[in-house]
Design a protein around this motif. Structure first.
Motif, mmCIF file in Angstrom:
data_model
loop_
_atom_site.group_PDB
_atom_site.id
_atom_site.type_symbol
_atom_site.label_atom_id
_atom_site.label_comp_id
_atom_site.label_asym_id
_atom_site.label_seq_id
_atom_site.Cartn_x
_atom_site.Cartn_y
_atom_site.Cartn_z
ATOM 1 N N VAL A 70 -0.491 -9.943 -25.579
ATOM 2 C CA VAL A 70 -1.481 -8.967 -24.843
ATOM 3 C C VAL A 70 -1.136 -8.321 -23.473
ATOM 4 O O VAL A 70 -0.757 -9.104 -22.810
ATOM 5 C CB VAL A 70 -3.043 -9.779 -24.843
ATOM 6 N N HIS A 71 -1.449 -7.296 -23.289
ATOM 7 C CA HIS A 71 -0.839 -6.599 -22.168
ATOM 8 C C HIS A 71 -2.222 -6.338 -21.236
ATOM 9 O O HIS A 71 -3.079 -5.869 -21.676
ATOM 10 C CB HIS A 71 -0.301 -5.194 -22.486
ATOM 11 N N ASN A 72 -2.215 -6.775 -20.108
ATOM 12 C CA ASN A 72 -3.227 -6.811 -19.049
ATOM 13 C C ASN A 72 -2.640 -5.592 -18.053
ATOM 14 O O ASN A 72 -1.718 -5.722 -17.160
ATOM 15 C CB ASN A 72 -3.367 -8.031 -18.163
ATOM 16 N N PRO A 73 -3.269 -4.384 -18.365
ATOM 17 C CA PRO A 73 -2.484 -3.379 -17.646
ATOM 18 C C PRO A 73 -2.959 -3.252 -16.215
ATOM 19 O O PRO A 73 -2.446 -2.500 -15.223
ATOM 20 C CB PRO A 73 -3.258 -2.158 -18.422
ATOM 21 N N ASP A 74 -4.000 -4.181 -15.712
ATOM 22 C CA ASP A 74 -4.256 -4.095 -14.372
ATOM 23 C C ASP A 74 -4.012 -5.350 -13.876
ATOM 24 O O ASP A 74 -4.489 -5.827 -12.800
ATOM 25 C CB ASP A 74 -5.964 -3.944 -14.197
ATOM 26 N N TYR A 75 -2.876 -5.918 -14.218
ATOM 27 C CA TYR A 75 -2.265 -7.143 -13.678
ATOM 28 C C TYR A 75 -2.333 -7.387 -12.162
ATOM 29 O O TYR A 75 -2.297 -8.644 -11.548
ATOM 30 C CB TYR A 75 -0.937 -7.435 -14.415
ATOM 31 N N ALA A 76 -1.733 -6.172 -11.406
ATOM 32 C CA ALA A 76 -1.236 -6.192 -9.977
ATOM 33 C C ALA A 76 -2.638 -6.255 -9.071
ATOM 34 O O ALA A 76 -2.627 -6.561 -7.929
ATOM 35 C CB ALA A 76 -0.797 -5.128 -9.604
ATOM 36 N N ARG A 77 -3.632 -5.884 -9.753
ATOM 37 C CA ARG A 77 -5.146 -5.923 -9.261
ATOM 38 C C ARG A 77 -6.203 -7.239 -9.251
ATOM 39 O O ARG A 77 -7.167 -7.537 -8.804
ATOM 40 C CB ARG A 77 -6.025 -4.775 -9.401
ATOM 41 N N THR A 78 -5.800 -7.924 -10.560
ATOM 42 C CA THR A 78 -6.744 -9.120 -10.885
ATOM 43 C C THR A 78 -6.051 -10.455 -10.806
ATOM 44 O O THR A 78 -4.865 -10.582 -10.576
ATOM 45 C CB THR A 78 -7.025 -8.729 -12.415
ATOM 46 N N GLN A 79 -6.992 -11.399 -11.055
ATOM 47 C CA GLN A 79 -6.693 -12.730 -10.755
ATOM 48 C C GLN A 79 -6.320 -13.398 -12.264
ATOM 49 O O GLN A 79 -6.842 -12.573 -13.395
ATOM 50 C CB GLN A 79 -7.973 -13.434 -10.330
ATOM 51 N N CYS A 232 0.525 -0.505 -8.889
ATOM 52 C CA CYS A 232 -0.915 -0.800 -8.650
ATOM 53 C C CYS A 232 -1.196 0.494 -7.800
ATOM 54 O O CYS A 232 -2.600 0.440 -7.879
ATOM 55 C CB CYS A 232 -1.301 -2.016 -8.157
ATOM 56 N N GLY A 233 -0.503 1.300 -7.528
ATOM 57 C CA GLY A 233 -1.197 2.558 -6.680
ATOM 58 C C GLY A 233 -1.971 2.058 -5.280
ATOM 59 O O GLY A 233 -2.681 2.885 -5.025
ATOM 60 N N SER A 234 -1.633 1.060 -4.796
ATOM 61 C CA SER A 234 -2.497 0.654 -3.553
ATOM 62 C C SER A 234 -1.646 -0.182 -2.612
ATOM 63 O O SER A 234 -1.012 -1.192 -3.305
ATOM 64 C CB SER A 234 -3.616 -0.025 -4.091
ATOM 65 N N MET A 235 -1.635 0.123 -1.425
ATOM 66 C CA MET A 235 -0.844 -0.649 -0.312
ATOM 67 C C MET A 235 -1.721 -2.114 -0.267
ATOM 68 O O MET A 235 -1.083 -3.050 -0.058
ATOM 69 C CB MET A 235 -0.776 0.015 0.969
ATOM 70 N N GLN A 236 -2.883 -1.746 -0.351
ATOM 71 C CA GLN A 236 -3.873 -3.306 -0.182
ATOM 72 C C GLN A 236 -3.519 -4.025 -1.284
ATOM 73 O O GLN A 236 -3.385 -5.393 -0.978
ATOM 74 C CB GLN A 236 -5.268 -2.661 -0.021
ATOM 75 N N HIS A 237 -3.552 -3.677 -2.386
ATOM 76 C CA HIS A 237 -3.318 -4.700 -3.510
ATOM 77 C C HIS A 237 -1.749 -5.069 -3.315
ATOM 78 O O HIS A 237 -1.724 -6.392 -3.612
ATOM 79 C CB HIS A 237 -3.591 -4.104 -4.920
ATOM 80 N N ALA A 238 -0.711 -4.398 -3.052
ATOM 81 C CA ALA A 238 0.726 -4.776 -2.997
ATOM 82 C C ALA A 238 0.581 -5.727 -1.708
ATOM 83 O O ALA A 238 1.442 -6.705 -2.046
ATOM 84 C CB ALA A 238 1.360 -3.649 -2.549
ATOM 85 N N GLY A 271 -12.602 9.668 -2.397
ATOM 86 C CA GLY A 271 -13.123 10.597 -3.466
ATOM 87 C C GLY A 271 -13.893 9.494 -4.378
ATOM 88 O O GLY A 271 -14.006 8.161 -4.272
ATOM 89 N N ALA A 272 -14.157 10.061 -5.554
ATOM 90 C CA ALA A 272 -14.861 8.961 -6.537
ATOM 91 C C ALA A 272 -13.944 7.860 -7.136
ATOM 92 O O ALA A 272 -14.624 6.986 -7.279
ATOM 93 C CB ALA A 272 -15.309 10.083 -7.811
ATOM 94 N N GLN A 273 -12.831 8.146 -7.130
ATOM 95 C CA GLN A 273 -11.939 6.967 -7.542
ATOM 96 C C GLN A 273 -11.478 6.099 -6.421
ATOM 97 O O GLN A 273 -10.556 5.305 -6.794
ATOM 98 C CB GLN A 273 -10.625 7.557 -8.366
ATOM 99 N N GLY A 274 -11.669 6.330 -5.317
ATOM 100 C CA GLY A 274 -11.330 5.504 -4.156
ATOM 101 C C GLY A 274 -9.734 6.084 -3.617
ATOM 102 O O GLY A 274 -9.368 6.759 -4.281
ATOM 103 N N GLY A 275 -9.578 5.454 -2.413
ATOM 104 C CA GLY A 275 -8.084 5.884 -2.016
ATOM 105 C C GLY A 275 -6.921 4.996 -2.716
ATOM 106 O O GLY A 275 -7.168 4.344 -3.611
ATOM 107 N N GLY A 276 -5.535 5.311 -2.123
ATOM 108 C CA GLY A 276 -4.819 4.948 -2.761
ATOM 109 C C GLY A 276 -3.474 5.152 -2.017
ATOM 110 O O GLY A 276 -3.421 5.987 -1.018
ATOM 111 N N SER A 277 -2.291 4.670 -2.438
ATOM 112 C CA SER A 277 -1.022 4.953 -2.005
ATOM 113 C C SER A 277 -0.080 5.230 -3.127
ATOM 114 O O SER A 277 -0.209 4.432 -4.141
ATOM 115 C CB SER A 277 -0.540 3.904 -0.981
ATOM 116 N N ARG A 278 0.932 6.068 -2.882
ATOM 117 C CA ARG A 278 2.115 6.063 -3.867
ATOM 118 C C ARG A 278 3.379 6.412 -3.294
ATOM 119 O O ARG A 278 3.409 6.873 -2.454
ATOM 120 C CB ARG A 278 1.729 7.329 -4.922
ATOM 121 N N LEU A 279 4.337 5.951 -4.162
ATOM 122 C CA LEU A 279 5.646 6.531 -3.548
ATOM 123 C C LEU A 279 6.034 7.996 -3.611
ATOM 124 O O LEU A 279 5.459 8.624 -4.485
ATOM 125 C CB LEU A 279 6.796 5.733 -4.374
ATOM 126 N N THR A 280 6.545 8.611 -2.375
ATOM 127 C CA THR A 280 7.198 9.877 -2.442
ATOM 128 C C THR A 280 8.516 9.767 -3.629
ATOM 129 O O THR A 280 8.756 8.945 -3.985
ATOM 130 C CB THR A 280 7.558 10.265 -1.068
#
Length: 318
Positions: A70-79, A232-238, A271-280
């Motif tokens: 089973v794949h947890n697509p949100d593994y980087a953000r969840t416990q 995970c698209g987020s520096m905070q989660h990283a 915005g509605a989805q919140g902020g984030g970070s991504r690689l250039t």
């Protein structure tokens, strides 16, 4: 009805520095050892929740009987409990009782698993030398209340909210305590296995890669951090996954960007989805080069180590 098992294996292995479920252990891997022990204890089906390095696990376990991924697509953000909840539906109707066995506790004995599964309590866990360990055994009727619990809880807290308290089962099995989070833990696990099987303790290489400009620029920690931002698209989660502060991470990123002459990350506003970070694009290209170099270096290191140390072991411990 059959006994089942659920193995959460979606985590980031952040403190180990290498992907724990597929680390070498006794001629196989953590996952292989755990699956072998479960089969010896009469356990099946087995549900494995994957996330980080999912494709590697899928390839490694291809064709395994009674193993469901089973794949947890949100593994980087969840416990871990969120991964457990995602795997539980596949056990419904397939077993009367099941184990929850973390992938980084790979060496419990078959007798320990059998005793846990045969324990009369709805929720049983092993205890060795006064310390509680893994895995836990649960009645299948607890699946419904666990699925209804908030994913932010721990397994123990979710069960307590459902009025289910753990029963401790004393065992003569030190391996239930051997949770492998760091390279030091890994070394202790290898030594334990050698003692248990009365074999010589193995040596194993620990490779560290570092790229320099005028100063240290890229190392394994930086590569892993950028991989997590990418995932995970987020520096905070990283930062959370790497157990470092946001300030420390930005300081290292800024120093690397000054030396490289281009940005590694770009921040996206809320915005509605919140902020984030991504690689250039430049950051992503550099990351892929470093990751590919790491893999090739590790493969070369393993071959060279085998050439020079295949017959070299440490003394057997009493």
């Amino acid at each position: 009805m059959a006994f089942g098992a659920l193995i959460p294996a979606a985590g980031l292995s952040s403190r180990m520095g290498r992907f724990k479920p597929l680390l070498p252990l006794g001629g196989s891997t953590f996952l292989d050892q755990l699956l072998h022990t479960m089969r010896a204890a009469g356990v099946g089906p087995v549900v494995i929740v994957i996330g980080w390095h999912a494709e590697e696990i899928e390839a490694h376990l291809a064709g395994q009987p009674e193993v469901f991924l089973v794949h947890n697509p949100d593994y980087a953000r969840t416990q871990m409990f969120d991964s457990i909840r995602q795997g539980l539906p596949l056990l419904q109707g397939r077993c009367s009782r099941f184990l929850v066995a973390p992938a980084d506790v790979p060496l419990p004995l078959p007798d320990t698993l059998r005793r846990l599964l045969e324990h009369p309590a709805p929720f049983a866990r092993p205890i060795y030398g006064g310390r509680r360990g893994h895995p836990a055994a649960l009645d299948a009727h607890l699946i419904e209340p666990l699925l209804a619990a908030p994913p932010s809880l721990s397994l123990k807290t979710a069960l307590a909210r459902a009025g289910v308290l753990p029963a401790d089962l004393p065992v003569e099995d030190e391996a239930v305590l051997l949770d492998t989070d760091t390279p030091e833990d890994y070394g202790l696990l290898l030594s334990y296995l050698a003692r248990r099987e009365h074999t010589a303790r193995p040596l194993w290489p620990q490779l560290r890669l570092q790229l320099w400009g005028e100063q240290p620029l890229f190392d394994e920690e930086m590569v892993r951090f950028l991989e997590l931002v990418e995932a995970c698209g987020s520096m905070q989660h990283a930062c959370k996954g790497m157990h470092i502060s946001y300030t420390t991470a930005w300081r290292r990123i800024a120093a690397a960007e000054r030396t490289l002459g281009f940005a590694l990350l770009e921040r996206e506003s809320g915005g509605a989805q919140g902020g984030g970070s991504r690689l250039t694009e430049e950051g992503r290209t550099l990351l892929h080069r470093c990751s590919a170099m790491q893999r090739e270096l590790q493969a070369c290191c393993d071959r060279i180590f085998e050439k020079h140390f295949s017959d070299y072991t440490l003394p057997v411990q009493d």
